[in-house]
Design an enzyme around this catalytic site. Structure first.
Site, mmCIF file in Angstrom:
data_model
loop_
_atom_site.group_PDB
_atom_site.id
_atom_site.type_symbol
_atom_site.label_atom_id
_atom_site.label_comp_id
_atom_site.label_asym_id
_atom_site.label_seq_id
_atom_site.Cartn_x
_atom_site.Cartn_y
_atom_site.Cartn_z
ATOM 1 N N GLU B 64 -48.811 -22.838 -2.385
ATOM 2 C CA GLU B 64 -47.519 -22.884 -1.689
ATOM 3 C C GLU B 64 -46.821 -24.238 -1.812
ATOM 4 O O GLU B 64 -45.591 -24.321 -1.799
ATOM 5 C CB GLU B 64 -47.677 -22.526 -0.206
ATOM 6 C CG GLU B 64 -47.971 -21.062 0.061
ATOM 7 C CD GLU B 64 -49.445 -20.713 0.013
ATOM 8 O OE1 GLU B 64 -50.252 -21.582 -0.397
ATOM 9 O OE2 GLU B 64 -49.790 -19.583 0.377
ATOM 10 N N PHE B 126 -55.106 -14.066 14.050
ATOM 11 C CA PHE B 126 -55.513 -14.414 12.690
ATOM 12 C C PHE B 126 -54.320 -14.990 11.923
ATOM 13 O O PHE B 126 -53.238 -14.403 11.929
ATOM 14 C CB PHE B 126 -56.052 -13.166 11.974
ATOM 15 C CG PHE B 126 -56.425 -13.438 10.542
ATOM 16 C CD1 PHE B 126 -57.435 -14.349 10.232
ATOM 17 C CD2 PHE B 126 -55.752 -12.813 9.507
ATOM 18 C CE1 PHE B 126 -57.767 -14.614 8.903
ATOM 19 C CE2 PHE B 126 -56.086 -13.082 8.174
ATOM 20 C CZ PHE B 126 -57.094 -13.982 7.883
ATOM 21 N N GLN B 127 -54.522 -16.101 11.293
ATOM 22 C CA GLN B 127 -53.488 -16.805 10.514
ATOM 23 C C GLN B 127 -52.267 -17.165 11.344
ATOM 24 O O GLN B 127 -51.145 -17.187 10.847
ATOM 25 C CB GLN B 127 -53.098 -16.006 9.268
ATOM 26 C CG GLN B 127 -54.273 -15.862 8.309
ATOM 27 C CD GLN B 127 -53.879 -15.441 6.918
ATOM 28 O OE1 GLN B 127 -52.964 -14.656 6.743
ATOM 29 N NE2 GLN B 127 -54.591 -15.961 5.931
ATOM 30 N N LYS B 176 -44.028 -10.720 11.895
ATOM 31 C CA LYS B 176 -44.200 -9.542 11.047
ATOM 32 C C LYS B 176 -43.551 -8.289 11.634
ATOM 33 O O LYS B 176 -42.945 -7.500 10.912
ATOM 34 C CB LYS B 176 -45.690 -9.298 10.810
ATOM 35 C CG LYS B 176 -45.943 -8.197 9.811
ATOM 36 C CD LYS B 176 -47.410 -8.099 9.427
ATOM 37 C CE LYS B 176 -47.595 -7.042 8.343
ATOM 38 N NZ LYS B 176 -49.007 -6.918 7.960
ATOM 39 N N MET B 492 -50.853 -47.460 -10.047
ATOM 40 C CA MET B 492 -50.090 -48.197 -9.043
ATOM 41 C C MET B 492 -51.017 -48.791 -7.983
ATOM 42 O O MET B 492 -50.800 -49.900 -7.505
ATOM 43 C CB MET B 492 -49.036 -47.275 -8.410
ATOM 44 C CG MET B 492 -48.047 -47.998 -7.538
ATOM 45 S SD MET B 492 -47.224 -49.331 -8.429
ATOM 46 C CE MET B 492 -45.738 -48.513 -8.966
HETATM 47 C C1 LIG Z 1 -50.273 -37.303 -2.254
HETATM 48 C C2 LIG Z 1 -50.380 -38.760 -2.466
HETATM 49 N N1 LIG Z 1 -51.562 -39.375 -2.248
HETATM 50 C C3 LIG Z 1 -51.680 -40.714 -2.458
HETATM 51 C C4 LIG Z 1 -50.612 -41.458 -2.895
HETATM 52 C C5 LIG Z 1 -50.746 -42.974 -3.110
HETATM 53 N N2 LIG Z 1 -50.521 -43.292 -4.522
HETATM 54 C C6 LIG Z 1 -49.348 -43.764 -4.972
HETATM 55 S S1 LIG Z 1 -49.352 -44.026 -6.603
HETATM 56 C C7 LIG Z 1 -50.948 -43.552 -6.752
HETATM 57 C C8 LIG Z 1 -51.643 -43.548 -8.085
HETATM 58 C C9 LIG Z 1 -51.054 -42.591 -9.040
HETATM 59 O O1 LIG Z 1 -51.860 -42.571 -10.183
HETATM 60 P P1 LIG Z 1 -51.382 -41.840 -11.504
HETATM 61 O O2 LIG Z 1 -50.839 -40.519 -11.193
HETATM 62 O O3 LIG Z 1 -52.505 -41.864 -12.497
HETATM 63 O O4 LIG Z 1 -50.189 -42.711 -11.989
HETATM 64 P P2 LIG Z 1 -50.135 -44.230 -12.527
HETATM 65 O O5 LIG Z 1 -49.813 -45.093 -11.367
HETATM 66 O O6 LIG Z 1 -51.471 -44.549 -13.123
HETATM 67 O O7 LIG Z 1 -49.054 -44.206 -13.521
HETATM 68 C C10 LIG Z 1 -51.465 -43.209 -5.509
HETATM 69 C C11 LIG Z 1 -52.853 -42.767 -5.268
HETATM 70 C C12 LIG Z 1 -49.395 -40.762 -3.080
HETATM 71 N N3 LIG Z 1 -48.289 -41.388 -3.458
HETATM 72 N N4 LIG Z 1 -49.320 -39.421 -2.888
#
Ligand SMILES: Cc1ncc(C[n+]2csc(CCOP(=O)(O)OP(=O)(O)O)c2C)c(N)n1
Lengths: 163, 584
Positions: B64, B126-127, B176, B492
């Site tokens: 979803e 449920f749900q 529902k 990042m």
């Molecule tokens: C759902 C979610 N969880 C955690 C983060 C924190 N976060 C921001 S950038 C990142 C790393 C992303 O890694 P990747 O997709 O390999 O991209 P890169 O930075 O290596 O280009 C994380 C864990 C986020 N933005 N979203």
């Protein structure tokens, strides 16, 4: 600074939680909140007392206006207004102290609305300060129970919050 | 008992429909093209009604969250309202990330969620979950329908509220039993809501004042945001900037609102914005913000920002965006398109005398900043630089693709090295920063623009958050090109750990990666792995060639692990306190 904010909103289920949720989500404080329907059953009127800097109060008003269920918002502190709160207080009133308790109640223009063997229940209306003052004037051991409504407010004279 | 029908009684004669059919008819009235969804118990009646119609296409996702992201991207790329449909309980909770993502970027979507029957609400059925309560803080508004008579009016309101004023997601929760009850159908022609009347026209006095300030300014600067894109105001903005010859910068959300390849554009500003844009916003004397919100990733530390005296004009449809983080001198509440058109008219009629000498000097200063070329990178012979991939992508697609992105370093590089000249081409989660959006975003875009080139720029970590959607892409034959910048790190996160945690790379290494080629192939797609810088452009040309026009190509670019995104404003620092990466 302490502000009294009046809100007219749709009398819909969940409307109250939208306002309360907004305050908690954005970290605004609520000193008191009262709400009831108005003479028009489709509208509720809420009074919120909050303390914040002018900039935060401005944001609070804007954020409230943004809620879809909110019809009108007024910061009562923008003009002259009246504020009232109701307190019901149950106090110890043993035979020896009944007269004195009655006198205190009269001084504060309260009304005894229930009398029992060892206690009175007093109804008191006024500003929050007045209610505080009454509580302070009693011996703490004399207070059995208190319940306060929180402040309601209304503008003076021609200041009217209406659709 | 015999029923006697009375020809004068409208109730009796008008055709009867189930609540589910009425709901579907509402979607038809709104000219919905796609519904992104996933079935379940509470929405079975609605799915049965969908089965019996063919006016819109239902897109069956695999989770979803992806339904929400796809509906969101459909909206971002077209300007129309996106629609998603989920079941009660887990269907609704899975949707929350997507709803919050759309909310943070003010994207108009209508989410329909099933609910347990009205008589069971509150009994921990449920749900069952309190969907209206759970989503309240991340929707513009939501409704729980408790009466069959309300379906049509609530749906009309839902589309109206989602798409007007500052747009945003609206959720409609339908028990529902209501979808099974019979009723007549009439779709309201207009909406009347005494509590909701967004302002569109800007105050003419304020607009005059703004123009005067801009004309007299010595160092004027334009700063635009997502509001320009959402408000379809790119043409008005372009005319405004060009008629006054102003320098301009945009937020990550506003890219394409003004052609990035034009000389008046300084690129985007903020944490990873260009040196010239950040310096110009810091040093300008009159700043006009258009559909932007002075967010922390954009202006950095507000105290540092305010340490330079400047006059700020702010055009925004949402009064609560004005003076929220930064005090505004000339607020103009209104629809950006309408306000910019008024400004343009005023420029034509008043022909304001500008401080041209000062403006010319200011433009020279900007050129000095630009000439530092802090955005340049050096190619490597052995390792693929992530920037190189994006540059090639730009060349191969002639700068005319729709680019969706996930969240991380790759998102910043995509935005830095793929200049957008048109609005609604850059699709990313700017506000919530939701990893996992990239692929479902590409699905929504590709469905809306079947003949367009759509690329999803992602990282090996982000792509795994919604990778199951490769299956949806196969089912609907979506020829998306997935551009994975695979640095084996949550890049990042690794960058922050390198800069601010003395290289302690805590849990940011992406171990046990799947073989993306085999994975793509097992879903019925084409996989490519590119490891040599010399192969980057060729591989991209092949992926975008007519031969593979109808195929999803998953491109796994093995990139330099140590590359960082520059410039960078460290958290809590000001716009002019960038690390450029070129410090000696
Ligand atoms: C759902 C979610 N969880 C955690 C983060 C924190 N976060 C921001 S950038 C990142 C790393 C992303 O890694 P990747 O997709 O390999 O991209 P890169 O930075 O290596 O280009 C994380 C864990 C986020 N933005 N979203």
């Amino acid at each position: 600074m302490r502000h009294i904010i009046s809100i007219l909103m749709e009398n819909e289920p969940g409307a109250l939680s939208r306002v309360a949720g907004l305050f908690s989500a954005r970290g605004y404080n609520i000193e008191s909140l009262t709400v009831a329907t108005t003479e028009d059953a489709t509208l509720s009127r809420m009074t919120i007392v909050t303390s914040a800097s002018d900039a935060v109060i401005e944001q609070i008003i804007k954020q409230l206006n943004k809620l879809i269920d909110v019809v009108k918002v007024l910061d009562l502190n923008d003009g002259k207004h009246i504020e009232r709160e109701l307190m019901l207080i149950k106090v110890r009133a043993s035979a020896a102290h009944r007269d004195e308790m009655k006198r205190m109640c009269d001084i504060f223009r309260g009304r005894i609305i229930d009398v029992a063997d060892g206690s009175f229940t007093i109804e008191l209306t006024g500003s929050g300060h007045k209610l505080d003052a009454f509580i302070e004037s009693l011996d703490t051991s004399a207070i059995l129970e208190t319940v306060r409504t929180g402040a309601s407010g209304i503008g003076r004279g021609d200041r009217i919050l209406k659709l | 008992m015999t029923q006697v029908s009375n020809p004068n009684d409208k109730q009796e004669t008008s055709p009867q429909f189930t609540g589910a059919e009425i709901l579907i008819k509402c979607l038809h009235e709104e000219k919905v093209e796609f519904v992104f969804g996933y079935p379940g118990g509470a929405v079975l009646n609605i799915y049965d009604a969908i089965y019996q119609q063919d006016k819109f296409k239902h897109i069956l996702v695999r989770h979803e969250q992806a339904a929400l992201h796809a509906a969101d991207a459909y909206s971002r790329s077209t300007g129309k309202v996106g629609v998603a449909l989920v079941t009660s309980g887990p269907g609704a909770t899975n949707a929350v990330t997507g709803i919050a993502t759309a909310y943070m970027d003010s994207i108009p979507i209508v989410v329909i969620s099933g609910q347990v029957p009205t008589y069971a609400i509150g009994e921990d059925a449920f749900q069952e979950c309190d969907t209206v309560g759970i989503t309240r803080p991340c929707v513009k508004h939501n409704f729980l329908i408790k009466d069959i008579n309300d379906i049509a009016s609530v749906m009309k309101k839902a589309f109206h509220v989602a798409s007007t004023g500052r747009p945003g997601p609206v959720l409609v929760d339908i028990p529902k039993d209501i979808t099974a009850t019979l009723n007549s159908f009439e779709y309201p022609k207009t909406v009347e809501m005494r509590s909701y009347n967004p302002i569109t026209k800007g105050h003419s006095g304020q607009i005059k004042k703004a123009l005067k300030l801009l004309a007299e300014a010595k160092r004027p600067m334009v700063y635009t945001g997502g509001g320009v894109v959402l408000g379809n105001a790119a043409a008005e903005l372009t005319q405004f900037i060009q008629s006054l010859g102003l320098p301009t910068t945009s937020t990550l959300m506003g890219l394409g609102g003004y052609p990035a390849t034009d000389k008046q554009s300084l690129g985007w500003l903020g944490m990873h914005g260009t040196y010239e844009a950040n310096m110009a916003v810091q040093e300008c004397d009159v700043l006009i913000a258009v559909g932007a919100r002075f967010d922390d990733r954009v202006i950095g530390n507000p105290e540092h920002f305010l340490s330079r005296p400047r006059t700020i004009i702010h055009i925004d449809i949402d009064p609560s965006s004005i003076s929220k983080r930064v005090r505004i001198d000339v607020p103009i509440v209104g629809d950006v398109k309408s306000v910019l058109a008024d400004l343009n008219d005023l420029i034509k009629s008043e022909k304001p005398v500008q401080n041209t000498a000062a403006l010319a000097e200011w433009m020279l200063q900007i050129e000095v900043w630009r000439a530092k070329k802090f955005s340049e990178f050096t190619l490597d012979e052995k390792l693929i630089k992530p920037q190189q991939v994006i540059k090639s992508l730009y060349e191969v697609t002639k700068g005319d693709a729709f680019i969706t992105s996930d969240v991380g370093q790759h998102q910043m590089w995509a935005a830095q090295y793929y200049p957008f000249d048109k609005p609604r081409r850059w699709i990313n989660s700017g506000g919530l920063g939701t990893m996992g959006v990239g692929l479902p975003y590409a699905m929504g875009v590709q469905l809306a623009h079947p003949d367009a080139q759509v690329a999803c720029v992602t990282g090996e970590a982000s792509i795994q958050m919604c990778i199951q959607e490769l299956s949806t892409c196969k089912q609907y034959e979506l020829p998306i090109k997935v551009i994975t910048l695979n640095n084996r790190y949550m890049g990042m996160v690794r960058q922050w750990q390198e800069f601010f945690y003395e290289n302690r790379y805590s849990e940011s290494y992406m171990d046990a990666l799947p073989d993306f080629i085999k994975l793509a192939e097992s879903y019925g797609h084409i996989g490519m792995r590119i490891t040599d810088p010399a192969d980057v452009e060729g591989a991209l040309r092949e992926a975008f060639s007519p031969k593979l026009k109808d195929r999803l190509v998953f491109m796994d670019f093995i990139t330099d692990q140590s590359e960082n995104v520059f410039p960078m404003i460290p958290n809590g620092k000001g716009l002019s306190e960038m690390i450029t990466g070129k410090e000696s």
